[in-house]
Design a protein around this motif. Structure first.
Motif, short mmCIF file in Angstrom:
data_model
loop_
_atom_site.label_atom_id
_atom_site.label_comp_id
_atom_site.label_asym_id
_atom_site.label_seq_id
_atom_site.Cartn_x
_atom_site.Cartn_y
_atom_site.Cartn_z
N ARG A 137 0.76 -1.15 -0.02
CA ARG A 137 0.06 -0.10 0.01
C ARG A 137 0.75 1.30 0.01
N THR A 138 1.91 0.99 0.96
CA THR A 138 2.92 2.40 0.75
C THR A 138 3.52 2.67 -0.63
N GLN A 139 3.99 1.49 -1.00
CA GLN A 139 4.56 1.89 -2.72
C GLN A 139 3.56 2.30 -3.57
N ILE A 140 2.39 1.67 -3.39
CA ILE A 140 1.44 2.25 -4.38
C ILE A 140 0.76 3.58 -4.23
N GLU A 141 0.68 4.23 -2.74
CA GLU A 141 0.23 5.59 -2.64
C GLU A 141 1.62 6.42 -3.01
N ALA B 49 3.77 5.88 -5.31
CA ALA B 49 3.51 6.06 -6.90
C ALA B 49 2.43 6.97 -7.13
N GLU B 50 1.17 6.82 -6.68
CA GLU B 50 0.09 7.84 -6.77
C GLU B 50 0.46 9.21 -6.59
N VAL B 51 1.06 9.49 -5.57
CA VAL B 51 1.37 10.95 -5.22
C VAL B 51 2.18 11.58 -6.10
N THR B 52 3.67 10.85 -6.18
CA THR B 52 4.67 11.31 -7.13
C THR B 52 4.63 11.16 -8.30
N SER B 53 3.72 10.14 -8.98
CA SER B 53 3.77 10.02 -10.20
C SER B 53 4.96 9.16 -10.66
N PRO C 213 6.32 5.54 -11.06
CA PRO C 213 5.79 4.02 -10.87
C PRO C 213 6.87 3.32 -10.11
#
Length: 467
Positions: free
Chosen positions: A264-268, A270-274, A276
C-alpha cells in the motif's frame, strides 16, 4: 387412537427422573401384584387341603364303622361337621346330629360330581349351615359317606389376608415411590450440576469450581464422575485449541499486515509522486504474501488430517527415497551463501519410506535454508538408515540454538531474535510445517548440538519395508 398416543407423548416429554421412577413403580406394582396373587392362592390352597383332610378323615372313620356294621345313629361328628351315609338307591341310612335323616343333602347328579371330583364347594343352606361348605364323598363298599364341613372361615381368612395385603402394599408402594424419587433425584443431581455448568460455559460464564475443573466433579467415583473428568479434559483441550487459534489468527494477521502495508505504501507513493513503483519490489511483497498464505493453508489442512495422512500432497502415499529428497534439497540451495553438500551414511541406499515426496522435500529444504542462513562455512546433508528407520541429518557450523529454545522454535510464528528482519528471516512457519509433515509420516524431528559446534537437525521416519 388419540387416547393411545397420549401416554406415548407424555412418556417422550417426561423428565428422565420421572421416567425412571415410573419404571421402578411399574416394576414394584407388578412384583407386589404377583406376590399377592401367589400368597393368596397358596393360603387358600393350604386351608382347603386342611379342610379336605379333616373331612376325609371323618369320612374314612365313618366308612370303617359302616364296613364293620357298627354304625351308630346318629353318627358322631365334631363341631359343625355334617355327615350322611347314603345307599346306592339314594336312601339315607344314617346321619349326624343336625343332618337330614330322610333326604340326601345332595341330589344324585351333584352327588355323582362329588364322587368324581372328591371335593367341592356347595351352598351351606342345603346342609343347615350359614356359609358355604366343603363337601367330601368317601366310599364305604356300595354305600357313600357324605361329609360337609363349613368353609366360611377359610373364605373369611383369605379375604382378610387379601385386604390386608392390598392395604399394606398400597402403603409400601407409596413409600417405595417416595424413596425411589429421592434416590433417583440424588443420583441425577450430579448430572444436573454438569448441565448447569455446561450451560454457564455455553452462555460465556465460568464455573466456580476451578480447583477440580470447569465442570463440578461428583463425590462418588462412578460413571458420572468419569464423565465429568472426560468432559473437563475435553473442555481443557477446547480451551487450549481456542487459545492457539486466537494466537494463530493474531500472528497471521500481524504477518499479513507487513507485506500489505508495504504494498500500500509503494502504491500510494507512486500515486502521489507519479513515479511508477518498482515491479520487483511489488512482486517480492506479493510472493511473500503468497508463501505466507500457502503456508497457512498447509498448516490448516494438516491440523484437520489425522496422523499418517498426507494432506500436503492430497494423494496416496508412495515409496520415497530419502537420498533423492536430499539431492533435490541440495540442488535447490545451489545459490546459498555457503556450500551445501550431501554425505551418504551406512544404509543410505535402503532409506526408503512411504509418504509424499514433495512434502518431505519441503521439510529438508526448510532445514537446509535455516542451516545455510546461520552456517559459517558449510552445511552437510546426511542420509542413512538404522533400527527400521530412515534418518536424515542437516548439520551446520553456525552459532546453534540454546537447549531451552530448541522446542520453542517449532511453534508457529516463532523466530529467533536475529531473524526478525525481512531479509534474513521468514514468517516463522518453516520448522512448524516441517514438524507437522514429519509427524504425519509417523516420524520425529529433533534439534541437538553439532560437533564441534553448530546445530544438528535429525529427521527419523519408519522404513517402507524394514528388514
Amino acid at each position: 387412537m388419540s387416547l393411545l398416543r397420549l401416554p406415548v407423548r407424555w412418556w417422550r416429554r417426561a423428565r428422565l427422573g420421572t421416567r425412571l421412577v415410573a419404571l421402578a413403580t411399574a416394576a414394584v406394582v407388578v412384583a407386589l401384584a404377583l406376590s399377592t396373587v401367589v400368597l393368596v392362592v397358596v393360603l387358600k390352597s393350604t386351608l382347603e387341603r386342611a379342610l379336605d383332610a379333616a373331612a376325609r378323615q371323618t369320612g374314612e372313620d365313618v366308612a370303617a364303622l359302616v364296613e364293620a356294621d357298627n354304625l351308630p345313629n346318629p353318627i358322631p361328628a365334631g363341631g359343625t361337621t355334617v355327615v350322611q351315609v347314603i345307599d346306592p338307591t339314594g336312601r339315607v341310612l344314617a346321619a349326624s346330629a343336625g343332618a337330614d335323616r330322610l333326604v340326601p343333602m345332595l341330589p344324585k347328579d351333584e352327588l355323582a360330581l362329588v364322587k368324581r371330583d372328591e371335593e367341592r364347594y356347595e351352598p351351606g343352606y342345603r346342609f343347615g349351615v350359614k356359609d358355604v361348605v366343603r363337601v367330601v364323598a368317601v366310599a364305604a363298599g356300595d354305600k357313600t359317606v357324605l361329609v360337609a364341613i363349613p368353609a366360611g372361615e377359610v373364605h373369611e381368612s383369605v379375604r382378610v389376608v387379601r385386604v390386608g395385603l392390598l392395604s399394606g402394599y398400597a402403603v409400601l408402594l407409596v413409600l417405595l415411590v417416595v424413596l425411589a424419587w429421592r434416590m433417583v433425584g440424588a443420583a441425577l443431581r450430579p448430572v444436573e450440576a454438569l448441565r448447569r455448568g455446561a450451560e454457564a460455559i455455553a452462555s460465556g460464564g465460568e464455573s466456580p469450581r476451578r480447583d477440580t475443573g470447569r465442570l463440578p466433579l461428583p463425590r462418588a467415583q462412578d460413571e458420572i464422575f468419569r464423565l465429568a473428568v472426560t468432559l473437563n479434559t475435553m473442555l481443557g483441550r477446547l480451551d487450549a485449541a481456542r487459545a492457539r487459534q486466537r494466537a494463530f489468527v493474531a500472528d497471521a494477521a500481524h504477518e499479513l499486515r507487513s507485506p500489505l502495508a508495504s504494498l500500500r505504501t509503494q502504491i500510494e507513493v507512486a500515486e502521489v509522486t507519479s513515479v511508477p513503483a518498482e515491479p520487483a519490489d511489488l512482486l517480492a511483497d506479493v510472493e511473500r504474501l503468497t508463501r505466507l498464505v500457502d503456508d497457512l493453508l498447509l498448516l490448516a489442512r494438516m491440523d484437520d488430517a489425522p496422523a499418517g495422512g498426507h494432506p500436503a500432497a492430497r494423494r496416496p502415499a508412495e515409496p520415497v527415497e530419502m537420498s533423492v529428497v536430499a539431492d533435490v534439497a541440495v540442488a535447490r540451495s545451489a545459490g546459498a551463501r555457503v556450500p551445501v553438500e550431501r554425505v551418504d551414511r551406512p544404509g543410505a541406499a535402503s532409506a526408503v519410506v512411504e509418504g509424499d515426496e514433495d512434502a518431505l522435500t519441503r521439510v529438508v529444504t526448510n532445514l537446509v535454508e535455516n542451516a545455510a542462513r546461520y552456517a559459517e562455512t558449510r552445511v552437510e546433508v546426511r542420509v542413512g538408515a538404522a533400527d527400521d528407520r530412515a534418518w536424515l541429518e542437516v548439520v551446520d557450523d553456525g552459532p546453534g540454538i540454546p537447549a531451552v529454545d530448541r522446542e520453542r522454535v517449532f511453534a508457529r510464528f516463532t523466530r529467533r531474535d536475529d531473524a526478525r528482519d525481512r531479509g534474513s528471516g521468514g514468517a516463522g512457519l518453516g520448522l512448524a510445517i516441517a514438524r507437522e509433515i514429519v509427524r504425519h509420516h509417523g516420524g520425529t524431528i529433533e534439534l541437538s548440538d553439532a560437533s564441534p559446534h553448530g546445530l544438528l537437525a535429525t529427521v527419523r521416519i519408519p522404513l517402507s519395508h524394514p528388514e
